[in-house]
Design a protein around this motif. Structure first.
Motif, PDB file in Angstrom:
ATOM      1  N   PHE A 113      36.606  91.323  11.874  1.00 15.43           N
ATOM      2  CA  PHE A 113      36.518  90.147  12.739  1.00 15.43           C
ATOM      3  C   PHE A 113      36.482  90.557  14.212  1.00 15.43           C
ATOM      4  N   LEU A 114      37.244  91.581  14.558  1.00 14.33           N
ATOM      5  CA  LEU A 114      37.210  92.091  15.930  1.00 14.33           C
ATOM      6  C   LEU A 114      35.820  92.655  16.266  1.00 14.33           C
ATOM      7  N   LEU A 115      35.265  93.419  15.334  1.00 10.23           N
ATOM      8  CA  LEU A 115      33.920  93.956  15.552  1.00 10.23           C
ATOM      9  C   LEU A 115      32.884  92.834  15.671  1.00 10.23           C
ATOM     10  N   ALA A 116      33.025  91.797  14.871  1.00  9.92           N
ATOM     11  CA  ALA A 116      32.113  90.654  14.956  1.00  9.92           C
ATOM     12  C   ALA A 116      32.250  89.973  16.313  1.00  9.92           C
ATOM     13  N   GLY A 117      33.466  89.872  16.813  1.00  8.81           N
ATOM     14  CA  GLY A 117      33.676  89.288  18.143  1.00  8.81           C
ATOM     15  C   GLY A 117      33.031  90.118  19.236  1.00  8.81           C
ATOM     16  N   VAL A 118      33.178  91.439  19.137  1.00  6.71           N
ATOM     17  CA  VAL A 118      32.548  92.336  20.117  1.00  6.71           C
ATOM     18  C   VAL A 118      31.025  92.207  20.050  1.00  6.71           C
ATOM     19  N   GLY A 120      29.331  89.614  19.029  1.00  6.37           N
ATOM     20  CA  GLY A 120      28.982  88.301  19.582  1.00  6.37           C
ATOM     21  C   GLY A 120      29.014  88.311  21.104  1.00  6.37           C
ATOM     22  N   TRP A 121      30.019  88.956  21.689  1.00  9.84           N
ATOM     23  CA  TRP A 121      30.108  89.050  23.146  1.00  9.84           C
ATOM     24  C   TRP A 121      28.928  89.844  23.703  1.00  9.84           C
ATOM     25  N   CYS A 122      28.587  90.966  23.042  1.00 11.31           N
ATOM     26  CA  CYS A 122      27.450  91.780  23.495  1.00 11.31           C
ATOM     27  C   CYS A 122      26.141  90.992  23.423  1.00 11.31           C
ATOM     28  N   LEU A 131      17.805  90.879  16.838  1.00  9.57           N
ATOM     29  CA  LEU A 131      17.578  91.829  15.744  1.00  9.57           C
ATOM     30  C   LEU A 131      18.698  92.863  15.680  1.00  9.57           C
ATOM     31  N   GLU A 132      19.087  93.396  16.834  1.00 11.04           N
ATOM     32  CA  GLU A 132      20.193  94.370  16.853  1.00 11.04           C
ATOM     33  C   GLU A 132      21.501  93.730  16.400  1.00 11.04           C
ATOM     34  N   LEU A 133      21.726  92.477  16.798  1.00  7.80           N
ATOM     35  CA  LEU A 133      22.930  91.761  16.373  1.00  7.80           C
ATOM     36  C   LEU A 133      22.974  91.626  14.852  1.00  7.80           C
ATOM     37  N   VAL A 134      21.849  91.251  14.266  1.00  6.76           N
ATOM     38  CA  VAL A 134      21.787  91.095  12.805  1.00  6.76           C
ATOM     39  C   VAL A 134      22.007  92.444  12.122  1.00  6.76           C
TER      40      VAL A 134
END
Length: 162
Positions: A113-118, A120-122, A131-134
């Motif tokens: 969840f922390l990595l997902a938050g990071v 999302g912020w990026c 594409l990079e987010l996915v």
């Protein structure tokens, strides 16, 4: 999961070996294809396709009537019982249950969840493209599933009451 007489895998199915005197009884069943194979001393006894929750295979060994039963319970929790009876008496039985096999600390479960938050912020800060987010999101999910997995097969050998 593997014990002496049985191997269970979602992808490879159930493989069970029973010893009855000097005879080896081998069963293999697939949840995906429904295929079941029963062999005694390497000789094919039965081969069928079955998508029912109960399967019964009857055969004879040295003039004794034997029965191999596979019963699956799907509703409450996924479990199966595979048992061998000979002359009406239970010879051997295994209870297979899919469930929690180990405990994982709560703070380790928070890492994805922390990595997902990071991520999302990026993305919001225009550091990552969609594409990079996915891609990074899928990698985070895949790694967390591999490393944080707490589910698996629990195999309990049930001894006959003699």
């Amino acid at each position: 999961m593997n014990t002496d007489g049985i191997t269970v895998s979602m992808s490879k199915g159930i493989k069970a070996n029973f010893k009855l005197g000097e005879h080896l009884i081998e069963y293999w069943g697939s949840a995906y294809s429904g295929k079941e194979v029963l062999k005694v001393d390497g000789e094919l006894i039965a081969e069928s396709r079955n998508f029912k929750t109960k399967s019964v295979h009857e055969f004879n060994i040295d003039g004794k009537a034997c029965q191999l039963t596979v019963s699956v319970t799907l509703l409450r929790k996924f479990s199966s019982v595979i048992s061998l009876e000979c002359e009406g008496k239970l010879v051997h039985s295994y209870q297979l249950t899919y469930g929690k096999t180990r405990k994982i600390a709560w703070y380790l479960k928070a890492i994805p969840f922390l990595l997902a938050g990071v991520l999302g912020w990026c993305f919001a800060a225009d550091i990552l493209t969609l594409l990079e987010l996915v891609i990074f999101g899928c990698l985070t999910f895949a790694v967390s599933e591999l490393l944080m997995k707490d589910q698996g097969w629990i195999i309990e050998e049930q001894k006959p009451c003699n």
